[in-house]
Design a protein around this motif. Structure first.
Motif, PDB file in Angstrom:
ATOM      1  N   ARG A   8       0.824  -1.203   0.000  1.00 14.03           N
ATOM      2  CA  ARG A   8       0.000   0.000   0.000  1.00 14.03           C
ATOM      3  C   ARG A   8       0.864   1.261   0.000  1.00 14.03           C
ATOM      4  NH1 ARG A   8      -2.045   4.002   3.114  1.00 14.03           N
ATOM      5  NH2 ARG A   8      -4.211   4.543   2.734  1.00 14.03           N
ATOM      6  N   ARG A 202      -5.872  17.095   4.000  1.00 19.21           N
ATOM      7  CA  ARG A 202      -7.170  16.666   4.495  1.00 19.21           C
ATOM      8  C   ARG A 202      -7.131  15.164   4.784  1.00 19.21           C
ATOM      9  NH1 ARG A 202     -11.967  19.271   4.359  1.00 19.21           N
ATOM     10  NH2 ARG A 202     -13.767  17.886   4.545  1.00 19.21           N
ATOM     11  N   GLU A 203      -6.545  14.458   3.847  1.00 11.95           N
ATOM     12  CA  GLU A 203      -6.414  13.014   3.990  1.00 11.95           C
ATOM     13  C   GLU A 203      -5.595  12.672   5.239  1.00 11.95           C
ATOM     14  OE1 GLU A 203      -4.914   9.678   0.894  1.00 11.95           O
ATOM     15  OE2 GLU A 203      -5.655  11.568   0.124  1.00 11.95           O
ATOM     16  N   GLU A 205      -5.130  14.578   7.837  1.00 12.72           N
ATOM     17  CA  GLU A 205      -5.900  14.969   9.015  1.00 12.72           C
ATOM     18  C   GLU A 205      -6.852  13.836   9.410  1.00 12.72           C
ATOM     19  OE1 GLU A 205      -8.383  18.283   8.190  1.00 12.72           O
ATOM     20  OE2 GLU A 205      -9.272  18.295  10.204  1.00 12.72           O
ATOM     21  N   ILE A 206      -7.552  13.295   8.410  1.00 14.06           N
ATOM     22  CA  ILE A 206      -8.503  12.214   8.693  1.00 14.06           C
ATOM     23  C   ILE A 206      -7.779  10.958   9.159  1.00 14.06           C
ATOM     24  CG2 ILE A 206     -10.234  10.699   7.650  1.00 14.06           C
ATOM     25  CD1 ILE A 206     -10.934  13.120   5.846  1.00 14.06           C
ATOM     26  N   VAL A 210      -8.621   9.013  12.705  1.00 16.22           N
ATOM     27  CA  VAL A 210      -9.108   7.651  12.871  1.00 16.22           C
ATOM     28  C   VAL A 210      -8.030   6.740  13.456  1.00 16.22           C
ATOM     29  CG1 VAL A 210     -10.842   7.861  11.085  1.00 16.22           C
ATOM     30  CG2 VAL A 210      -8.583   6.992  10.494  1.00 16.22           C
TER      31      VAL A 210
ATOM     32  N   PHE B  85     -17.795  15.496  12.502  1.00 14.77           N
ATOM     33  CA  PHE B  85     -17.655  16.951  12.434  1.00 14.77           C
ATOM     34  C   PHE B  85     -18.791  17.612  11.658  1.00 14.77           C
ATOM     35  CE2 PHE B  85     -13.472  15.210  13.011  1.00 14.77           C
ATOM     36  CZ  PHE B  85     -12.946  16.013  14.000  1.00 14.77           C
ATOM     37  N   ASP B  87     -18.408  19.635   9.194  1.00 11.95           N
ATOM     38  CA  ASP B  87     -18.136  19.634   7.736  1.00 11.95           C
ATOM     39  C   ASP B  87     -17.845  18.219   7.216  1.00 11.95           C
ATOM     40  OD1 ASP B  87     -15.745  19.276   8.966  1.00 11.95           O
ATOM     41  OD2 ASP B  87     -14.673  20.864   7.904  1.00 11.95           O
ATOM     42  N   PHE B  88     -18.254  17.214   7.917  1.00  7.96           N
ATOM     43  CA  PHE B  88     -18.189  15.793   7.506  1.00  7.96           C
ATOM     44  C   PHE B  88     -16.776  15.229   7.381  1.00  7.96           C
ATOM     45  CE2 PHE B  88     -21.732  17.606   4.673  1.00  7.96           C
ATOM     46  CZ  PHE B  88     -22.605  17.728   5.742  1.00  7.96           C
ATOM     47  N   LYS B  89     -15.870  16.024   6.813  1.00 10.37           N
ATOM     48  CA  LYS B  89     -14.487  15.568   6.597  1.00 10.37           C
ATOM     49  C   LYS B  89     -14.416  14.237   5.854  1.00 10.37           C
ATOM     50  CE  LYS B  89     -12.261  17.971  10.454  1.00 10.37           C
ATOM     51  NZ  LYS B  89     -11.958  19.210   9.744  1.00 10.37           N
ATOM     52  N   LEU B  90     -15.120  14.184   4.723  1.00 11.74           N
ATOM     53  CA  LEU B  90     -14.996  13.015   3.850  1.00 11.74           C
ATOM     54  C   LEU B  90     -13.947  13.330   2.784  1.00 11.74           C
ATOM     55  CD1 LEU B  90     -18.774  12.148   3.321  1.00 11.74           C
ATOM     56  CD2 LEU B  90     -17.167  11.097   4.920  1.00 11.74           C
ATOM     57  N   LEU B  91     -13.344  12.283   2.237  1.00 16.19           N
ATOM     58  CA  LEU B  91     -12.377  12.490   1.155  1.00 16.19           C
ATOM     59  C   LEU B  91     -13.129  12.527  -0.169  1.00 16.19           C
ATOM     60  CD1 LEU B  91      -9.595  10.142   2.481  1.00 16.19           C
ATOM     61  CD2 LEU B  91      -9.555  12.629   2.371  1.00 16.19           C
ATOM     62  N   ARG B  93     -12.427  12.318  -3.277  1.00 14.86           N
ATOM     63  CA  ARG B  93     -12.143  11.415  -4.401  1.00 14.86           C
ATOM     64  C   ARG B  93     -12.535   9.966  -4.117  1.00 14.86           C
ATOM     65  NH1 ARG B  93      -7.557  14.734  -6.093  1.00 14.86           N
ATOM     66  NH2 ARG B  93      -6.493  14.013  -4.260  1.00 14.86           N
ATOM     67  N   PHE B 102     -11.516   3.465   4.577  1.00 10.04           N
ATOM     68  CA  PHE B 102     -10.275   4.187   4.861  1.00 10.04           C
ATOM     69  C   PHE B 102      -9.907   4.121   6.342  1.00 10.04           C
ATOM     70  CE2 PHE B 102      -7.878   8.197   5.414  1.00 10.04           C
ATOM     71  CZ  PHE B 102      -6.903   7.994   4.463  1.00 10.04           C
ATOM     72  N   ALA B 103     -10.915   4.285   7.199  1.00  6.27           N
ATOM     73  CA  ALA B 103     -10.660   4.285   8.646  1.00  6.27           C
ATOM     74  C   ALA B 103     -10.104   2.948   9.120  1.00  6.27           C
ATOM     75  CB  ALA B 103     -11.941   4.610   9.405  1.00  6.27           C
ATOM     76  N   ARG B 150     -18.301   5.917   9.301  1.00  8.71           N
ATOM     77  CA  ARG B 150     -16.853   5.852   9.453  1.00  8.71           C
ATOM     78  C   ARG B 150     -16.445   5.912  10.925  1.00  8.71           C
ATOM     79  NH1 ARG B 150     -13.777  10.604   6.759  1.00  8.71           N
ATOM     80  NH2 ARG B 150     -14.594  11.650   8.593  1.00  8.71           N
TER      81      ARG B 150
END
Lengths: 298, 228
Positions: A8, A202-203, A205-206, A210, B85, B87-91, B93, B102-103, B150
């Motif tokens: 990955r 952003r990626e 940050e997320i 998590v 949150f 603002d959702f904070k989704l990616l 793409r 992803f999580a 998520r």
């Protein structure tokens, strides 16, 4: 790190590279130019080292005897020299033999010229001395110079000194160049990766939210840097090895002007690969770490 | 579950966000955090998942001692907490499915596990049929449900939500709130900062009001208590 994760990280690293293809190309170019110059310097330096070893093995003292020295006196001198500490061999070369050697080394074209001298041989008797250790050569030469019946002593010092001074200069210039270029390449890689990070903050940050570990976040950027480093090393490595091999074959394995044996391509390529890929990867990892470092602090 | 003892927070620029806050939230509680903007709500929330560190005092969340927690261990804390949150904070793409996956991916879950658990989570929030859509193709409420999926997919003990309905219209807000209620019914603790008066006054829960960096009110089945 789990092995399954490695795939990955490499995939992500490649994605990053393609996303900012122009910056990636610039970085690879910077690394390639840096390593090209480094490689060429290295080729010269390694051959210079080979040359100095070769020369050291060839170093010999030619002691020319005065014209009025008789054969007995010459043989006595030879014995005296042999008795000096550190002398490996001392070969007495009478003037007739010296003349023949000269004839042979000059070849056919000069036969006629030399013919005129054959009655009145101008070449002095000489004793060729070789030291056990090349470093002792100069000391032995100085002692021989003191002896009665010795006219001139040629220890080859001046030639060797000049050559070594020149090689040192080449090496120093190379070092300065390479250090400057390495810094520039690191800066460029670090910038390339910063752009990636910026577009992916952003990626990141997320990922942090998590519960991704810092290393998990760092790895794709490191692989990105490593790929830049490896590709940046591959290009100049191939160029240098190919170029060197062509030259090696054309010259028949010796360097014409000095007639010393060049390092064979295979042996040289091994050393080059070690240094160039090692440095390429190092530059890549360093650029990667530098660019992520500040960003990960939250 | 969540415990704060005399917590102070002063930012490097000198702003004092919290001045001696103590609170205790037990497992399975549903807590609203209310108060005017800039009163310290956000800081209060951020301290729980170690986005910020307290200047003074002690914080315990899910057995983690947050004021002593080493940077290295923060990911472990975060894995035991789900965060949602405004603002959702989704990616953008990634599809709904990929956003939830992803999580799990980033914490090294196996492919098979991911498949099963993401499907479960999406099913739970009622978005199984929209799994392959990008966030831009989803409504605000649907995007927030993806974000909730998520946050849920790790089976966290606590879900922390920072104004989850702030960007949603009233009707959608209620859908999302029902989702939170169901999560709470499973025994998951929920701490939610909110400005939504209607919701707080209708879906009555414990209310903690923060003003000037201090807890000014803490009541079971409380009211919103502000006029906005």
């Amino acid at each position: 790190m789990k092995i399954s994760m490695l795939g990955r990280h490499i995939r992500e690293g490649c994605k990053n590279l393609l996303r900012n293809s122009w910056m990636s190309i610039a970085s690879v170019g910077a690394v390639a130019i840096t390593l090209l110059i480094l490689g060429v310097t290295l080729v010269i330096a390694l051959n210079a080292q080979q040359l100095s070893n070769y020369m050291a093995g060839q170093l010999q003292v030619n002691a020319f005897l005065k014209q009025n020295v008789t054969k007995q006196q010459a043989l006595a001198l030879d014995a005296e020299i042999k008795a000096l500490p550190g002398v490996q061999e001392a070969i007495y070369v009478p003037k007739d033999q010296g003349f023949k050697e000269l004839q042979q080394s000059l070849g056919k074209e000069y036969q006629e010229v030399l013919q005129g001298f054959s009655k009145n041989n101008p070449i002095p008797d000489k004793i060729v001395v070789k030291a056990k250790d090349p470093k002792q050569t100069l000391g032995i030469a100085a002692e021989i110079r003191q002896m009665d019946g010795v006219d001139k002593v040629d220890d080859g010092k001046q030639v060797v000194d000049k050559l070594f001074r020149f090689l040192d200069m080449v090496r120093n210039i190379g070092v300065v160049f390479v250090v400057g270029l390495v810094v520039m390449a690191m800066f460029l890689i670090s910038n390339t990766i910063k752009i990636t990070i910026f577009s992916r903050r952003r990626e990141i940050e997320i990922m942090k939210l998590v519960g991704a570990t810092d290393w998990f976040i760092r790895w794709p950027f490191l692989t990105e840097g490593i790929i830049i480093g490896v590709v940046g090393a591959l290009v100049p490595f191939a160029l240098i090895v190919y170029g060197y091999h062509s030259a090696f074959v054309r010259m028949g394995g010796t360097f014409l002007a000095v007639a010393f044996p060049l390092i064979p391509t295979g042996a040289l390529a091994q050393k080059l690969a070690l240094v160039m890929f090692g440095l390429g990867i190092f530059i890549g990892i360093w650029g990667g770490i530098m660019s992520v470092r500040r960003f990960l602090r939250v | 579950m969540i415990e704060m003892q005399d917590v102070w927070k002063q930012y490097p620029n000198g702003a004092r966000a919290l001045n001696g806050v103590s609170v205790h939230i037990t497992k399975g509680e549903f807590v609203y955090v209310v108060g005017p903007s800039g009163a310290g709500k956000s800081t209060f929330i951020k301290l729980m998942y170690r986005e910020e560190r307290p200047t003074k005092g002690h914080i315990f969340v899910n057995g983690f001692n947050i004021d002593r927690l080493k940077d290295r261990k923060v990911p472990l804390l975060r894995r035991s907490i789900g965060v949602v949150f405004q603002d959702f904070k989704l990616l953008p793409r990634l599809t709904a499915y990929e956003n939830v996956a992803f999580a799990l991916e980033v914490i090294g879950t196996s492919k098979r596990q991911i498949k099963r658990r993401v499907a479960d989570a999406l099913n739970w929030v009622g978005l199984s049929d929209k799994a392959d859509m990008l966030p831009s193709q989803l409504s605000g409420g649907e995007q927030q449900r993806v974000a909730v999926a998520r946050a849920l997919v790790n089976n966290p003990a606590v879900i922390i939500a920072d104004e989850p309905t702030g960007n949603l219209d009233p009707e959608t807000s209620w859908d999302v709130m029902k989702l939170f209620q169901r999560i709470n019914d499973r025994g998951t603790t929920i701490v939610m900062a909110t400005h939504n008066k209607d919701i707080v006054n209708t879906m009555r829960k414990r209310v903690i009001a923060i003003e000037g960096g201090q807890i000014v009110r803490d009541e079971q089945k409380g009211m919103y208590g502000y006029e906005d």
